[in-house]
Write a protein that holds these residues in place. Structure first.
Motif, PDB file in Angstrom:
ATOM      1  N   MET A 193       8.382  -8.350 -15.932  1.00  0.00           N
ATOM      2  CA  MET A 193       7.886  -7.233 -15.143  1.00  0.00           C
ATOM      3  C   MET A 193       6.988  -7.717 -14.000  1.00  0.00           C
ATOM      4  SD  MET A 193       9.390  -4.690 -16.177  1.00  0.00           S
ATOM      5  CE  MET A 193       8.563  -3.686 -14.962  1.00  0.00           C
ATOM      6  N   VAL A 194       6.281  -8.821 -14.206  1.00  0.00           N
ATOM      7  CA  VAL A 194       5.480  -9.379 -13.118  1.00  0.00           C
ATOM      8  C   VAL A 194       6.381  -9.825 -11.967  1.00  0.00           C
ATOM      9  CG1 VAL A 194       4.003 -11.327 -12.490  1.00  0.00           C
ATOM     10  CG2 VAL A 194       3.528 -10.027 -14.563  1.00  0.00           C
ATOM     11  N   LYS A 195       7.513 -10.429 -12.326  1.00  0.00           N
ATOM     12  CA  LYS A 195       8.424 -10.909 -11.288  1.00  0.00           C
ATOM     13  C   LYS A 195       9.156  -9.774 -10.590  1.00  0.00           C
ATOM     14  CE  LYS A 195       9.240 -15.407 -13.469  1.00  0.00           C
ATOM     15  NZ  LYS A 195      10.257 -16.313 -14.071  1.00  0.00           N
ATOM     16  N   THR A 196       9.383  -8.689 -11.299  1.00  0.00           N
ATOM     17  CA  THR A 196      10.156  -7.583 -10.718  1.00  0.00           C
ATOM     18  C   THR A 196       9.296  -6.463 -10.147  1.00  0.00           C
ATOM     19  OG1 THR A 196      10.301  -6.504 -12.898  1.00  0.00           O
ATOM     20  CG2 THR A 196      12.078  -8.020 -12.284  1.00  0.00           C
ATOM     21  N   LEU A 197       7.963  -6.615 -10.226  1.00  0.00           N
ATOM     22  CA  LEU A 197       7.107  -5.550  -9.710  1.00  0.00           C
ATOM     23  C   LEU A 197       7.298  -5.367  -8.207  1.00  0.00           C
ATOM     24  CD1 LEU A 197       4.883  -3.464 -10.186  1.00  0.00           C
ATOM     25  CD2 LEU A 197       3.201  -5.270  -9.801  1.00  0.00           C
ATOM     26  N   LEU A 198       7.525  -6.465  -7.509  1.00  0.00           N
ATOM     27  CA  LEU A 198       7.699  -6.402  -6.060  1.00  0.00           C
ATOM     28  C   LEU A 198       9.159  -6.222  -5.680  1.00  0.00           C
ATOM     29  CD1 LEU A 198       5.162  -9.133  -4.893  1.00  0.00           C
ATOM     30  CD2 LEU A 198       4.816  -6.686  -5.189  1.00  0.00           C
ATOM     31  N   GLY A 199       9.977  -5.789  -6.613  1.00  0.00           N
ATOM     32  CA  GLY A 199      11.363  -5.485  -6.297  1.00  0.00           C
ATOM     33  C   GLY A 199      11.480  -4.157  -5.573  1.00  0.00           C
ATOM     34  N   ARG A 200      12.600  -3.956  -4.935  1.00  0.00           N
ATOM     35  CA  ARG A 200      12.775  -2.742  -4.129  1.00  0.00           C
ATOM     36  C   ARG A 200      12.644  -1.464  -4.960  1.00  0.00           C
ATOM     37  NH1 ARG A 200      14.553  -0.957   0.632  1.00  0.00           N
ATOM     38  NH2 ARG A 200      15.626   1.072   0.640  1.00  0.00           N
ATOM     39  N   PRO A 201      13.233  -1.358  -6.174  1.00  0.00           N
ATOM     40  CA  PRO A 201      13.073  -0.098  -6.926  1.00  0.00           C
ATOM     41  C   PRO A 201      11.611   0.237  -7.207  1.00  0.00           C
ATOM     42  CG  PRO A 201      14.850  -1.411  -7.855  1.00  0.00           C
ATOM     43  CD  PRO A 201      14.147  -2.276  -6.877  1.00  0.00           C
ATOM     44  N   ASN A 202      10.828  -0.770  -7.607  1.00  0.00           N
ATOM     45  CA  ASN A 202       9.420  -0.504  -7.896  1.00  0.00           C
ATOM     46  C   ASN A 202       8.635  -0.197  -6.628  1.00  0.00           C
ATOM     47  OD1 ASN A 202       9.756  -0.905 -10.654  1.00  0.00           O
ATOM     48  ND2 ASN A 202       9.372  -3.091 -10.506  1.00  0.00           N
ATOM     49  N   LEU A 203       8.921  -0.909  -5.538  1.00  0.00           N
ATOM     50  CA  LEU A 203       8.227  -0.622  -4.288  1.00  0.00           C
ATOM     51  C   LEU A 203       8.567   0.779  -3.781  1.00  0.00           C
ATOM     52  CD1 LEU A 203       8.590  -4.044  -2.430  1.00  0.00           C
ATOM     53  CD2 LEU A 203       6.568  -3.129  -3.568  1.00  0.00           C
ATOM     54  N   THR A 204       9.824   1.186  -3.955  1.00  0.00           N
ATOM     55  CA  THR A 204      10.207   2.546  -3.570  1.00  0.00           C
ATOM     56  C   THR A 204       9.442   3.580  -4.398  1.00  0.00           C
ATOM     57  OG1 THR A 204      12.415   1.754  -2.968  1.00  0.00           O
ATOM     58  CG2 THR A 204      12.161   4.110  -3.317  1.00  0.00           C
ATOM     59  N   LYS A 205       9.291   3.306  -5.686  1.00  0.00           N
ATOM     60  CA  LYS A 205       8.545   4.224  -6.545  1.00  0.00           C
ATOM     61  C   LYS A 205       7.078   4.286  -6.127  1.00  0.00           C
ATOM     62  CE  LYS A 205       9.663   3.975 -10.805  1.00  0.00           C
ATOM     63  NZ  LYS A 205       9.778   3.546 -12.228  1.00  0.00           N
ATOM     64  N   ILE A 206       6.501   3.131  -5.765  1.00  0.00           N
ATOM     65  CA  ILE A 206       5.102   3.111  -5.326  1.00  0.00           C
ATOM     66  C   ILE A 206       4.940   3.887  -4.026  1.00  0.00           C
ATOM     67  CG2 ILE A 206       3.283   1.580  -4.491  1.00  0.00           C
ATOM     68  CD1 ILE A 206       4.307  -0.531  -6.457  1.00  0.00           C
ATOM     69  N   ALA A 207       5.898   3.717  -3.104  1.00  0.00           N
ATOM     70  CA  ALA A 207       5.827   4.440  -1.829  1.00  0.00           C
ATOM     71  C   ALA A 207       5.900   5.945  -2.043  1.00  0.00           C
ATOM     72  CB  ALA A 207       6.953   3.969  -0.914  1.00  0.00           C
ATOM     73  N   ARG A 208       6.712   6.388  -2.977  1.00  0.00           N
ATOM     74  CA  ARG A 208       6.813   7.823  -3.237  1.00  0.00           C
ATOM     75  C   ARG A 208       5.577   8.352  -3.967  1.00  0.00           C
ATOM     76  NH1 ARG A 208      11.827   9.151  -1.730  1.00  0.00           N
ATOM     77  NH2 ARG A 208      13.470   7.578  -1.848  1.00  0.00           N
ATOM     78  N   MET A 209       4.999   7.534  -4.841  1.00  0.00           N
ATOM     79  CA  MET A 209       3.800   7.968  -5.562  1.00  0.00           C
ATOM     80  C   MET A 209       2.611   8.122  -4.615  1.00  0.00           C
ATOM     81  SD  MET A 209       4.139   5.659  -9.032  1.00  0.00           S
ATOM     82  CE  MET A 209       2.546   6.193  -9.655  1.00  0.00           C
ATOM     83  N   THR A 210       2.538   7.318  -3.557  1.00  0.00           N
ATOM     84  CA  THR A 210       1.420   7.383  -2.604  1.00  0.00           C
ATOM     85  C   THR A 210       1.767   8.184  -1.354  1.00  0.00           C
ATOM     86  OG1 THR A 210       2.162   5.257  -1.702  1.00  0.00           O
ATOM     87  CG2 THR A 210       0.447   5.205  -3.399  1.00  0.00           C
ATOM     88  N   ASP A 211       2.906   8.863  -1.336  1.00  0.00           N
ATOM     89  CA  ASP A 211       3.337   9.713  -0.205  1.00  0.00           C
ATOM     90  C   ASP A 211       3.546   8.929   1.076  1.00  0.00           C
ATOM     91  OD1 ASP A 211       3.256  11.917  -1.873  1.00  0.00           O
ATOM     92  OD2 ASP A 211       1.189  12.413  -1.335  1.00  0.00           O
ATOM     93  N   LEU A 212       3.770   7.609   0.963  1.00  0.00           N
ATOM     94  CA  LEU A 212       4.070   6.842   2.176  1.00  0.00           C
ATOM     95  C   LEU A 212       5.445   7.179   2.728  1.00  0.00           C
ATOM     96  CD1 LEU A 212       2.696   3.302   1.206  1.00  0.00           C
ATOM     97  CD2 LEU A 212       1.639   5.005   2.687  1.00  0.00           C
TER      98      LEU A 212
END
Length: 533
Positions: free
Chosen positions: A78-97
């Motif tokens: 999970m540390v290696k995949t945190l910066l993957g596109r699916p997780n980054l997309t989820k972070i962007a949606r959670m912060t309204d970016l």
């Protein structure tokens, strides 16, 4: 070595002679560069530290009872995949970016910015991880770190439960599949056994042993039949010597033990009991009296059975002529032989039936043995398929119970526990850019560019700074050096250039100090604004 030092001195003196190029380059590059550095937006870094506890107390207790994945491996994944596109997309949606993007290209830029400015690094050898993000807005930086921390925790826990659910669904599907296979195999095996009920080998050794046993019984029966036929011939030979007839049986015939009846075993048992009773009791004892009464009754019944048998025998004699029994009383041997002959004939008839039955069994088994290899081969194939499906089905049931236990273990206790050591905070002071370092870098760049320009000009338009340099350039020996007179004004001109160079550099340093002071003082209002925000 001396010549090399002289060459370096000549180069430095030549650059010093062209020092006005240094002034021009520094005054062009440095102010523009410092303005660009001062215009750079501030960077705020928010971070959080989380401790991942993978040491569950139930792990050693449940060892061997259930299949358990490596929690440390899941955390590393999970540390290696945190910066993957699916997780980054989820972070962007959670912060309204994602709301800031007007099209897919701008959204891609947001994802790239998150990937380049976010980091997750282990702290020391323990499972402590630091999640940080650098951005222009301190509140957004804090929200992004909080969202990344949430995604990291949820994905790690959700991945464990997702693996368990996936394994459970897969096992259920495989169990249904193998259950259908097992039912089909059982039906085929049942139909096969029904079709070859009389052909299938038994558990007592198969057809070959049954055939050998049937042949053995057939030989024994044939031997008994031959023995009975031999006895019959001997008895008939003796019977032919007697020519008697009568109508009643003598007491000697009736009391003869050579003639077997259905009462013989019971009479023999009562005689044994009577002998045993007489050892302990007298003739007048009730038990002895009862035993004698029963013996008399059985003896009477035995005589009646012999008389009935003999009457039937004489009625069925050869030629339909009844036997004259009046002479039989005078020849009891004839009566005994006649009864014996009939008993042997009955025995021969029964033995013949038995021999025919055994012969039929031998013929039937011989016929079955011809088709037995094909039947046995098919039966072995069916049993093998059935056993394979059965073993696999039972193994899957066992694994399902193991997976169910693992699922219950995951639901009741977390194998991985997260403890947020340092939650994300809104940064109060910018962490970048490092303007002082950039200012100094621009200064070094301007000085370097000016020095380089001066050096290039000394090579393009050389200036003689020593007699040795002039001698090497003209290939003519220099006999002497004449110092310039002060009246000419060359020394005053050189001094003015030096003073201008020094003053210019001092002004440049003052300008640098002004930029540094402005950048330092401009943080105070930003800090107050951040606190109010």
């Amino acid at each position: 070595m001396y010549e090399q030092i002289e060459r370096i001195k000549e180069i430095l003196l030549g650059v010093w002679a062209k020092k006005h190029y240094i002034l021009i380059a520094t005054w062009i590059i440095c102010p523009v560069g410092w303005l660009a550095v001062s215009a750079l937006p501030d960077k705020y870094e928010a971070s959080a530290q989380v401790y991942v506890d993978t040491q569950s107390l139930l792990r050693p207790l449940m060892e061997g009872l259930m299949v358990e994945t490596d929690p440390d491996y899941q955390v590393r994944l999970m540390v290696k995949t945190l910066l993957g596109r699916p997780n980054l997309t989820k972070i962007a949606r959670m912060t309204d970016l994602d709301l800031q993007a007007e099209d897919s290209e701008e959204f891609e830029e947001i994802i790239d910015d998150l990937k380049s400015n976010m980091t997750i690094d282990p702290v020391g050898k323990e499972n402590i991880f630091n999640i940080s993000y650098r951005g222009q807005d301190p509140q957004v930086a804090k929200d992004i770190v909080q969202a990344a921390l949430t995604v990291f925790i949820e994905n790690t826990l959700g991945e464990t439960r997702s693996d368990t659910d996936t394994a459970q669904k897969f096992l259920d599907k495989q169990i249904r599949d193998y259950e259908n296979r097992l039912v089909t195999a059982e039906k085929r095996l049942t139909e096969f056994k029904k079709r070859y009920t009389g052909v299938l080998p038994s558990n007592t050794g198969g057809f070959y042993s049954a055939l050998n046993a049937a042949k053995t019984r057939q030989r024994e029966t044939n031997l008994q039949l031959m023995e009975a036929q031999s006895r019959l011939e001997s008895a008939q030979g003796q019977l032919s010597k007697e020519d008697v007839s009568g109508q009643a049986l003598s007491e000697n015939i009736l009391d003869n033990d050579a003639i077997s009846t259905t009462y013989d075993e019971r009479i023999q048992g009562l005689n044994t009991n009577l002998d045993t009773a007489l050892i302990s009791y007298t003739e007048k004892h009730p038990d002895v009296i009862e035993l004698r009464r029963r013996l008399d009754e059985l003896s009477r019944l035995r005589k009646e059975e012999i008389e009935a048998y003999y009457v039937a025998l004489t009625a069925d004699s050869e030629g339909g002529e009844s036997v004259n029994l009046s002479a039989a009383n005078a020849s009891p041997v004839y009566q005994e032989m006649r009864i014996l002959v009939n008993q042997i004939e009955n025995e021969i008839a029964s033995l013949q039936v038995r021999a025919n039955n055994y012969q039929s069994q031998v013929d039937e088994l011989t016929e079955k043995i011809r088709t037995l290899p094909d039947v046995e081969a098919e039966l072995v194939a069916l049993n093998r398929g059935y056993e394979i499906n059965k073993n696999k089905y039972e193994e899957l049931l066992s694994r399902k119970e193991t997976a169910l236990m693992a699922k219950q273990h995951d639901e009741t206790s977390d194998k991985i526990q997260f403890r947020v050591i340092d939650p994300p905070q809104v940064p109060l002071e910018p962490t970048g850019p490092y303007r002082i370092l950039f200012y100094l870098g621009v200064l070094v760049l301007g000085l370097g560019a000016g020095t380089g320009a001066a050096f290039m000009m000394t090579q393009a338009n050389p200036v003689a700074v020593s007699s040795n340099q002039l001698s090497r350039a003209l290939n003519i020996p220099v006999m002497g050096v004449v110092t310039a007179a002060s009246a000419i004004g060359l020394l005053d001109k050189e001094k003015r250039k030096t003073r201008m160079f020094i003053i210019s550099n001092i002004l440049l340093l003052v300008l640098l100090a002004g930029f540094i002071g402005y950048s330092t003082s401009s943080q105070a209002p930003q800090t107050q604004q951040t606190k109010v925000y």
